[in-house]
Design a protein around this motif. Sequence first.
Motif, PDB file in Angstrom:
ATOM      1  N   LEU A  79       0.768  -0.971  -0.344  1.00 34.80           N
ATOM      2  CA  LEU A  79      -0.380   0.339   0.151  1.00 34.80           C
ATOM      3  C   LEU A  79       0.715   1.262  -0.361  1.00 34.80           C
ATOM      4  CD1 LEU A  79      -3.033   0.942   0.255  1.00 34.80           C
ATOM      5  CD2 LEU A  79      -2.971   1.231   2.833  1.00 34.80           C
ATOM      6  N   TRP A  80       1.900   1.306   0.735  1.00 36.05           N
ATOM      7  CA  TRP A  80       2.625   3.000   0.755  1.00 36.05           C
ATOM      8  C   TRP A  80       3.236   2.726  -0.781  1.00 36.05           C
ATOM      9  CZ3 TRP A  80       3.681   6.347   4.002  1.00 36.05           C
ATOM     10  CH2 TRP A  80       4.638   7.458   3.661  1.00 36.05           C
ATOM     11  N   ALA A  82       2.592   1.861  -3.909  1.00 36.80           N
ATOM     12  CA  ALA A  82       1.634   1.651  -4.672  1.00 36.80           C
ATOM     13  C   ALA A  82       1.570   3.397  -4.494  1.00 36.80           C
ATOM     14  CB  ALA A  82       0.312   1.511  -4.074  1.00 36.80           C
ATOM     15  N   LEU A  89      -0.755  -1.969  -6.693  1.00 34.68           N
ATOM     16  CA  LEU A  89      -1.702  -2.348  -6.447  1.00 34.68           C
ATOM     17  C   LEU A  89      -2.253  -4.332  -5.985  1.00 34.68           C
ATOM     18  CD1 LEU A  89      -3.112   0.781  -7.471  1.00 34.68           C
ATOM     19  CD2 LEU A  89      -2.996   0.000  -5.368  1.00 34.68           C
ATOM     20  N   LEU A  92      -0.497  -6.205  -3.319  1.00 38.18           N
ATOM     21  CA  LEU A  92      -1.542  -5.405  -2.346  1.00 38.18           C
ATOM     22  C   LEU A  92      -2.960  -6.035  -2.703  1.00 38.18           C
ATOM     23  CD1 LEU A  92      -2.585  -3.415   0.093  1.00 38.18           C
ATOM     24  CD2 LEU A  92      -3.639  -1.619  -1.803  1.00 38.18           C
TER      25      LEU A  92
END
Length: 181
Positions: A79-80, A82, A89, A92
């Motif tokens: 997430l960081w 992305a 993503l 993720l």
Amino acid sequence: MHGPTSPGWLLVALCAGTGAYCLLRMRSSVEEQRRAAGGEALMGFGMAAMAVPGTVFSPPPWTWPLYAVVFGAAALRALWAARGSPHHLHHLVGSAAMVYMAVVMAASPGSHHVHGGAGVPLLTGALLLYFTGYVLLSGVRLVPAAVAAGTGAVGWGDRPELARACRLSMGIGMVAMLLTL
């Protein structure tokens, strides 16, 4: 995972082989490729460990929460990351799917019918649709493109077609694992 023993071992071999190749890709001279390969190696080996047939080895109860924590951390990292690259993503979604499968497996130790007779839960169905679409799109992208003239020798860690095949293999493995839930 729940399911027949022979396909389970084939899935273990596919995921472990993919994880091993991703470790080789971590030797790339391109930093972004090394970073992505590290996450993919974690995913490959995690999927291989999770896919060991339950009839052969029943992991201790603490294993599933450990998987959830490890892949939860991987999901936070993706997430960081992305923020700078949409490719993360997919990492993720993959990490979140692993957390989901670990939670489902923790909630149903020893049961071969995790969801009972209620059919496919919404989240499992959504993940199946996502990964099926990803596999189909990855397969199309795997079709060889013309190689640029004068590119020279490329190391094992820098071969984009092998990286795509690696991601395709893990997508296929994810579909197989989700089908066994």
